[in-house]
Design a protein around this motif. Structure first.
Motif, PDB file in Angstrom:
ATOM      1  N   SER A 159      34.823  67.882  49.200  1.00 59.30           N
ATOM      2  CA  SER A 159      36.041  67.466  48.503  1.00 59.30           C
ATOM      3  C   SER A 159      37.026  68.596  48.245  1.00 59.30           C
ATOM      4  O   SER A 159      38.128  68.348  47.748  1.00 59.30           O
ATOM      5  CB  SER A 159      35.676  66.817  47.155  1.00 59.30           C
ATOM      6  OG  SER A 159      35.065  67.769  46.296  1.00 59.30           O
ATOM      7  N   ARG A 214      43.809  61.399  40.359  1.00 62.26           N
ATOM      8  CA  ARG A 214      43.983  62.728  39.770  1.00 62.26           C
ATOM      9  C   ARG A 214      44.809  63.649  40.667  1.00 62.26           C
ATOM     10  O   ARG A 214      45.260  64.707  40.234  1.00 62.26           O
ATOM     11  CB  ARG A 214      42.615  63.352  39.518  1.00 62.26           C
ATOM     12  CG  ARG A 214      41.731  62.530  38.587  1.00 62.26           C
ATOM     13  CD  ARG A 214      40.306  63.007  38.619  1.00 62.26           C
ATOM     14  NE  ARG A 214      39.426  62.142  37.839  1.00 62.26           N
ATOM     15  CZ  ARG A 214      38.157  61.883  38.155  1.00 62.26           C
ATOM     16  NH1 ARG A 214      37.636  62.420  39.240  1.00 62.26           N
ATOM     17  NH2 ARG A 214      37.427  61.089  37.394  1.00 62.26           N
ATOM     18  N   GLU A 231      40.181  58.159  35.311  1.00 66.68           N
ATOM     19  CA  GLU A 231      39.276  57.729  36.373  1.00 66.68           C
ATOM     20  C   GLU A 231      40.002  57.868  37.705  1.00 66.68           C
ATOM     21  O   GLU A 231      41.213  57.660  37.795  1.00 66.68           O
ATOM     22  CB  GLU A 231      38.842  56.274  36.160  1.00 66.68           C
ATOM     23  CG  GLU A 231      37.843  56.078  35.035  1.00 66.68           C
ATOM     24  CD  GLU A 231      36.443  56.549  35.414  1.00 66.68           C
ATOM     25  OE1 GLU A 231      36.276  57.081  36.538  1.00 66.68           O
ATOM     26  OE2 GLU A 231      35.528  56.386  34.596  1.00 66.68           O
ATOM     27  N   TRP A 232      39.265  58.183  38.756  1.00 65.54           N
ATOM     28  CA  TRP A 232      39.932  58.519  40.019  1.00 65.54           C
ATOM     29  C   TRP A 232      40.631  57.331  40.660  1.00 65.54           C
ATOM     30  O   TRP A 232      41.473  57.504  41.529  1.00 65.54           O
ATOM     31  CB  TRP A 232      38.960  59.179  40.985  1.00 65.54           C
ATOM     32  CG  TRP A 232      37.880  58.300  41.521  1.00 65.54           C
ATOM     33  CD1 TRP A 232      36.656  58.074  40.960  1.00 65.54           C
ATOM     34  CD2 TRP A 232      37.917  57.539  42.719  1.00 65.54           C
ATOM     35  NE1 TRP A 232      35.935  57.207  41.740  1.00 65.54           N
ATOM     36  CE2 TRP A 232      36.684  56.868  42.835  1.00 65.54           C
ATOM     37  CE3 TRP A 232      38.871  57.358  43.729  1.00 65.54           C
ATOM     38  CZ2 TRP A 232      36.373  56.024  43.896  1.00 65.54           C
ATOM     39  CZ3 TRP A 232      38.562  56.509  44.802  1.00 65.54           C
ATOM     40  CH2 TRP A 232      37.329  55.863  44.867  1.00 65.54           C
ATOM     41  N   GLY A 285      40.271  63.480  44.945  1.00 63.83           N
ATOM     42  CA  GLY A 285      39.961  62.982  43.604  1.00 63.83           C
ATOM     43  C   GLY A 285      40.796  61.790  43.202  1.00 63.83           C
ATOM     44  O   GLY A 285      40.991  61.530  42.021  1.00 63.83           O
ATOM     45  N   GLY A 286      41.308  61.045  44.179  1.00 63.36           N
ATOM     46  CA  GLY A 286      42.028  59.810  43.874  1.00 63.36           C
ATOM     47  C   GLY A 286      43.254  60.026  43.016  1.00 63.36           C
ATOM     48  O   GLY A 286      44.062  60.933  43.269  1.00 63.36           O
ATOM     49  N   SER A 335      38.341  67.613  40.481  1.00 65.05           N
ATOM     50  CA  SER A 335      37.119  66.868  40.192  1.00 65.05           C
ATOM     51  C   SER A 335      36.827  66.886  38.697  1.00 65.05           C
ATOM     52  O   SER A 335      37.422  67.660  37.933  1.00 65.05           O
ATOM     53  CB  SER A 335      35.944  67.485  40.951  1.00 65.05           C
ATOM     54  OG  SER A 335      35.667  68.793  40.452  1.00 65.05           O
TER      55      SER A 335
END
Length: 296
Positions: free
Chosen positions: A198, A16, A265-266, A13-14, A218
């Motif tokens: 994911s 996050r 935002e990711w 989730g980048g 997510s």
């Protein structure tokens, strides 16, 4: 302490992903021990940082220091911008980030990468990330058993990496297909399977843990006002496929901790402390449920 041991499945989730370390902090403070970490994409990075530095406060500082450093902030400013724009809030997810990437490539006259090179962006940034956050060590030497998940483009199979250079393994697990170059690892060509799978619960379950805790970073799919191009359609289908598959694999976990990261935002790494705190808060809310799990 064996009866209080858990296996963690850390999702992708980048930006996050910083929340993973907040969750781990609360679990440790509550007296739980982590017997294995299975990570995918950013979950592999956060998991590897902690697996090699099991002092959770120290692990958090390693992440925060680098993410807030001028070097990393420059990477983010050039490629993604610092914070989401008003338009990003409307489109969200992959689309807002993808549009930024396209603007960057056009502005820097690198748009030909789309058709002529293995990735839109050079791999030097991910290399810089893993070199700064992880030791030059073998996965097998981690203080906490570590499994890193990726996909082999050559065979078409997912792989679990438990030995070999941890930097290369994490870079492979985090290399978004088509965006970052795939990574050569032994005779494989690896990249991030997190765009579809994911949350690595099914693979983590294969270790037969006493208790499998999944950390899902997510967010819900946002409704799109338009989907105009072929690339828009393909990327939207990736998002939809990942969301649908996650609903299936999430059932493998004994407990799911799902931090509220809807405001991040990711691709936006500008507020790592907020992600860290969201992880702590979500873990505290689910502790009674986890305690109940161990009561039987």
């Amino acid at each position: 302490m064996e009866s209080r041991s858990i296996t963690l499945a850390l999702g992708g989730g980048g930006a996050r992903g910083v929340a993973h370390l907040g969750v781990i902090e609360v679990l440790l403070d509550a007296g739980y021990t982590i017997e294995r970490i299975v990570g995918i994409s950013i979950g592999s990075l956060a998991g590897a940082v902690y697996a090699f530095e099991p002092d959770i406060k120290r692990a958090q500082q390693i992440i925060l220091k680098y993410v807030l450093s001028p070097t990393f902030q420059h990477h983010q400013q050039v490629l993604f911008g610092v914070r989401p724009t008003a338009d990003d809030q409307t489109t969200g997810g992959v689309f807002s980030w993808y549009n930024r990437i396209m603007d960057y490539l056009r502005a820097n006259r690198h748009f030909h990468r789309v058709a002529t090179r293995p990735a839109l962006l050079p791999g030097i940034i991910l290399q810089d990330v893993v070199n700064n956050l992880l030791p030059d060590a073998d996965i097998a030497d981690a203080n906490i058993p570590l499994s890193i998940v990726a996909v082999d483009l050559r065979s078409g199979h997912n792989v679990i990496l438990e030995k070999g250079p941890v930097r290369d393994a994490v870079r492979a697990s985090s290399s978004l297909p088509g965006i970052w170059p795939p990574v050569k690892f032994d005779d494989m060509l690896l990249c991030d399977i997190g765009v579809f799978y994911s949350l690595p619960t099914t693979l983590a379950r294969s270790y037969s843990p006493r208790c499998l805790v999944a950390i899902d970073i997510s967010t819900e799919l946002k409704r799109l006002p338009h989907c105009d191009t072929a690339m828009d359609v393909l990327m939207r289908m990736d998002e939809i496929g990942e969301a649908l598959f996650r609903k299936h694999v999430i059932e493998e976990a004994d407990l799911v901790i799902h931090p509220d990261l809807s405001s991040i935002e990711w691709f936006d790494f500008s507020s790592p402390e907020d992600a860290l705190q969201a992880g702590r808060e979500a873990a505290r809310k689910t502790l009674p449920q986890l305690n109940t799990t161990f009561a039987y």
